[in-house]
Structure formats: C-alpha cells, structure tokens
Write a protein that holds these residues in place. Structure first.
Motif, PDB file in Angstrom:
ATOM      1  N   VAL A   1      35.773  38.569  46.963  1.00 19.73           N
ATOM      2  CA  VAL A   1      36.795  38.798  46.173  1.00 19.73           C
ATOM      3  C   VAL A   1      38.190  38.317  46.949  1.00 19.73           C
ATOM      4  O   VAL A   1      39.196  37.798  46.332  1.00 19.73           O
ATOM      5  N   PHE A   2      38.184  38.560  48.431  1.00 26.36           N
ATOM      6  CA  PHE A   2      39.263  38.210  49.319  1.00 26.36           C
ATOM      7  C   PHE A   2      39.505  36.819  49.191  1.00 26.36           C
ATOM      8  O   PHE A   2      40.516  36.203  49.822  1.00 26.36           O
ATOM      9  N   VAL A   3      38.373  35.857  49.208  1.00 26.15           N
ATOM     10  CA  VAL A   3      38.645  34.474  49.062  1.00 26.15           C
ATOM     11  C   VAL A   3      38.959  33.967  47.750  1.00 26.15           C
ATOM     12  O   VAL A   3      39.879  32.964  47.675  1.00 26.15           O
ATOM     13  N   ALA A   4      38.768  34.603  46.646  1.00 27.10           N
ATOM     14  CA  ALA A   4      39.069  34.232  45.217  1.00 27.10           C
ATOM     15  C   ALA A   4      40.469  34.763  44.713  1.00 27.10           C
ATOM     16  O   ALA A   4      41.011  34.222  43.569  1.00 27.10           O
ATOM     17  N   LYS A   5      40.864  35.801  45.336  1.00 27.00           N
ATOM     18  CA  LYS A   5      41.953  36.635  44.692  1.00 27.00           C
ATOM     19  C   LYS A   5      43.349  35.951  44.671  1.00 27.00           C
ATOM     20  O   LYS A   5      43.975  35.859  43.437  1.00 27.00           O
ATOM     21  N   ASP A   6      43.706  34.718  45.398  1.00 29.37           N
ATOM     22  CA  ASP A   6      44.778  33.778  45.202  1.00 29.37           C
ATOM     23  C   ASP A   6      44.678  33.001  43.982  1.00 29.37           C
ATOM     24  O   ASP A   6      45.547  32.693  42.885  1.00 29.37           O
ATOM     25  N   ALA A   7      43.398  32.379  43.849  1.00 33.19           N
ATOM     26  CA  ALA A   7      43.045  31.599  42.707  1.00 33.19           C
ATOM     27  C   ALA A   7      43.234  32.352  41.372  1.00 33.19           C
ATOM     28  O   ALA A   7      43.397  31.716  40.341  1.00 33.19           O
ATOM     29  N   LEU A   8      42.499  33.346  41.521  1.00 32.62           N
ATOM     30  CA  LEU A   8      42.386  34.419  40.535  1.00 32.62           C
ATOM     31  C   LEU A   8      43.865  34.786  39.617  1.00 32.62           C
ATOM     32  O   LEU A   8      44.231  34.610  38.644  1.00 32.62           O
ATOM     33  N   ALA A   9      44.775  34.960  40.789  1.00 31.79           N
ATOM     34  CA  ALA A   9      46.198  35.430  40.427  1.00 31.79           C
ATOM     35  C   ALA A   9      46.901  34.374  39.863  1.00 31.79           C
ATOM     36  O   ALA A   9      47.512  34.498  38.876  1.00 31.79           O
ATOM     37  N   SER A  10      46.705  33.043  40.378  1.00 31.84           N
ATOM     38  CA  SER A  10      47.302  31.971  39.861  1.00 31.84           C
ATOM     39  C   SER A  10      46.568  31.342  38.527  1.00 31.84           C
ATOM     40  O   SER A  10      47.330  30.659  37.971  1.00 31.84           O
ATOM     41  N   GLY A  11      45.642  31.868  38.232  1.00 36.49           N
ATOM     42  CA  GLY A  11      45.022  31.166  36.801  1.00 36.49           C
ATOM     43  C   GLY A  11      43.998  30.157  37.309  1.00 36.49           C
ATOM     44  O   GLY A  11      43.587  29.607  36.390  1.00 36.49           O
ATOM     45  N   GLU A  12      43.885  29.660  38.393  1.00 38.18           N
ATOM     46  CA  GLU A  12      43.160  28.533  38.824  1.00 38.18           C
ATOM     47  C   GLU A  12      41.611  28.968  38.716  1.00 38.18           C
ATOM     48  O   GLU A  12      40.834  28.031  38.690  1.00 38.18           O
ATOM     49  N   LEU A  13      41.453  29.806  38.707  1.00 38.62           N
ATOM     50  CA  LEU A  13      40.026  30.589  38.523  1.00 38.62           C
ATOM     51  C   LEU A  13      39.993  31.621  37.614  1.00 38.62           C
ATOM     52  O   LEU A  13      40.854  32.325  37.572  1.00 38.62           O
ATOM     53  N   ILE A  14      38.747  31.886  36.587  1.00 40.32           N
ATOM     54  CA  ILE A  14      38.703  32.850  36.032  1.00 40.32           C
ATOM     55  C   ILE A  14      37.385  33.582  36.224  1.00 40.32           C
ATOM     56  O   ILE A  14      36.256  32.983  36.442  1.00 40.32           O
ATOM     57  N   GLN A  15      37.315  34.961  36.204  1.00 38.79           N
ATOM     58  CA  GLN A  15      36.202  35.821  36.528  1.00 38.79           C
ATOM     59  C   GLN A  15      35.359  35.568  35.534  1.00 38.79           C
ATOM     60  O   GLN A  15      35.798  35.690  34.263  1.00 38.79           O
ATOM     61  N   VAL A  16      34.047  35.489  35.539  1.00 37.24           N
ATOM     62  CA  VAL A  16      33.096  35.379  34.718  1.00 37.24           C
ATOM     63  C   VAL A  16      32.080  36.559  34.625  1.00 37.24           C
ATOM     64  O   VAL A  16      31.784  36.948  35.946  1.00 37.24           O
ATOM     65  N   LEU A  17      31.662  37.183  33.520  1.00 39.29           N
ATOM     66  CA  LEU A  17      31.024  38.350  33.714  1.00 39.29           C
ATOM     67  C   LEU A  17      31.502  39.625  34.408  1.00 39.29           C
ATOM     68  O   LEU A  17      30.982  40.341  35.323  1.00 39.29           O
ATOM     69  N   PRO A  18      32.546  39.824  34.113  1.00 38.71           N
ATOM     70  CA  PRO A  18      33.413  40.806  34.841  1.00 38.71           C
ATOM     71  C   PRO A  18      32.836  42.095  34.991  1.00 38.71           C
ATOM     72  O   PRO A  18      33.036  43.013  35.527  1.00 38.71           O
ATOM     73  N   GLU A  19      32.024  42.435  33.907  1.00 42.77           N
ATOM     74  CA  GLU A  19      31.682  43.594  33.649  1.00 42.77           C
ATOM     75  C   GLU A  19      30.366  44.078  34.362  1.00 42.77           C
ATOM     76  O   GLU A  19      29.714  45.190  34.536  1.00 42.77           O
TER      77      GLU A  19
END
Length: 305
Positions: free
Chosen positions: A247-265
């Motif tokens: 999560v600490f690597v992906a958080k900025d890209a998630l916040a900017s919308g460059e990445l989307i979490q898959v299977l969040p549940e």
C-alpha cells in the motif's frame, strides 16, 4: 492533591525558586522575562493550592516562612532535576557520532527509509547512514547491522525492537488496462488476465487471497515478472497488467487515479505483508547514534512522512 495538580504547579514552583534566589518579584520577573504581576499571581496560586504561606512579605524584603524553606529545598531539587535532564539530552545528541548501518527489505528501504535519510543527515551532522537494501535474512552480528527492519509477526528471539507499522498489499491496475479488459470480480478470474508477479519462486505465480474466514489460492500468469515493487508499479502504470503492491508504494498512484485497486474486498496475502519491526541486538547499552536514528525514523513513519 492529585498527581495532575502536581504537574500543573511545576511552573509556579520554578517561579517560586527564582523569587527566593533573586530576593524580589521584580528581579525574578526580569530574569524570567515575564511581568511582576505574573510572578505575584504564580506565588499566590502556589500558596493557595498548597494551603500554606511560603513568603512573608514586607515593604522592603521577602522572607521565607518555615514551611517555605522546606518547600524551597524540594523545589530546587525539582528544578535541578529538570536542568540535569536537559543537560543529559544535549550531551546525548552532541556526543552521538559515527555511522549507523541499517538493513531493510528493498521496498521498505526505497520507499520508507530512504526518503527520510536526507532530513536525518541534516539534523544530525555527526551521524552517517549506511543503508543496505536486501530482501534476504541478514544476521545483525555477522553482517554488523545496527538496525534491521523486518516484516514479521513473530520477531526473532534474542533481539529487541519496536513494531513500526502494518504492511498491507493490494492488487491494482491502470484505468487503461481495465478499460480494455474485464474487471475481475473474483480472484479466480485473474487467470484470464495479464498479471505482473514477483517471479522469485514458482509460488509467486500463485496469488493468495482472504476474505473473512474464506481463503483461496489462484494461479496467475503474464509476460512480465519483476522482483522490485517500483518496477511492477511502473509496468502497471503503463497498462501492462494487474500487479500486487504494498500500500505504501501504491498510495500516491491510487490517490491520483493512475491506479485502481482490484478486488478491494479481498485481502492479498504474501510473506512480505505483516508487521514491520525495527530490530537491534539485545544489549544493555544501545549506542546513542542508534537510539537517535531509531527514534527519528519511528516518529517520521508514524507521522506518515
């Protein structure tokens, strides 16, 4: 009187000592950089809270009462203790010097430790840092490591340390990739996707998930494997497929919308997830340089810096 009341009166006790030492309210006020009326109020409050007369006042002088003399002796001890603490800490920071050798998993070292090193070096010019990025199990004694960061829920015996944070992983992809492929709604559907795996062992191509009490493992495949989180992040951003990331690597890209979490549940499980521990050898004397870096990095990480 409650303990909190004792703490609340520490400032008034210090002012009381200053008044006795200087022999007047006005001199004490000049010494402390406050107004004479503030000094007077502090002494009045202290006497009220203690329920005793500390100073016998005349137009020309101040004189300690019998109880005041006993209170003064104890208050000077408190003030000296405070001075000793400050002196100890100043000496502690001034004498700390040398190199702190730190080892951490690559992703932790690159994304969490390294970004804070420049600030540390600026604040502590006499302490150098040697950062080792290594996912393998290192031996603190053999490898002469001062601080070891390890992701584990069971710290090794014979070491001491602190749990710093929880490392969680997610599965994510870019909007570009998801726009041209079906969005998986269940882990088993990942077999139909291009997945960017760790690639260190055959087990890395079998992704493990948990949702409540339900656990499952599903095989994944793809044309690209990489054993570094930043490389997998970059590949995912370029639309190459679905990947797993801390999560600490992906958080900025998630916040900017460059990445989307898959299977969040679903919770993605890996041996690189769990508690991040900061460990050092169990010894009675921990060098000042090690304690200073340990305190600094824990403060920075818990503040999210």
């Amino acid at each position: 009187m409650t303990t909190s009341k004792h703490i609340e009166l520490l400032q008034e006790m210090s002012i009381f000592v200053s008044v006795v030492n200087t022999g007047s309210f006005s001199k004490s006020a000049r010494q402390l950089g406050i107004s004479p009326s503030s000094v007077s109020r502090a002494i009045k409050l202290l006497e009220q809270q203690l329920g005793v007369c500390l100073l016998q006042r005349t137009t020309r002088s101040l004189r300690l009462s019998e109880t005041g003399r006993a209170v003064y002796e104890h208050c000077t001890q408190l003030e000296q203790a405070a001075k000793d603490v400050i002196s100890l800490c100043e000496s502690y920071h001034q004498t700390a010097q040398g190199t702190v050798k730190i080892a951490a998993p690559k992703a932790v070292a690159h994304s969490l430790i390294h970004p804070n090193v420049m600030t540390f070096l600026g604040e502590f010019p006499n302490i150098d840092v040697h950062l080792v990025l290594d996912d393998n199990a290192l031996d603190l004694i053999r490898d002469e490591i001062d601080i070891l960061f390890k992701i584990t829920n069971e710290p090794p015996q014979g070491l001491i340390g602190r749990s710093v944070m929880i490392i969680e992983h997610i599965v994510a992809a870019s909007p570009k990739y998801l726009a041209t492929h079906s969005i998986p709604t269940h882990p088993k559907e990942l077999v139909q996707h291009s997945c960017i795996a760790l690639g260190e062992t055959d087990a890395d191509a079998k992704w493990r998930f948990r949702k409540g009490t339900q656990k499952l493992t599903t095989p994944v495949n793809g044309r690209y494997k990489a054993n570094h989180t930043r490389v997998r992040l970059d590949a995912a951003l370029q639309g190459l497929g679905i990947t797993s990331l801390p999560v600490f690597v992906a958080k900025d890209a998630l916040a900017s919308g460059e990445l989307i979490q898959v299977l969040p549940e679903w919770q993605f499980e890996t041996h690189y997830s769990g508690e991040l521990w900061m460990l050092y050898p169990a010894t009675r004397h921990i060098p000042a340089k090690v304690s200073i870096f340990a305190d600094f990095i824990v403060q920075r990480l818990t503040r999210g810096c």
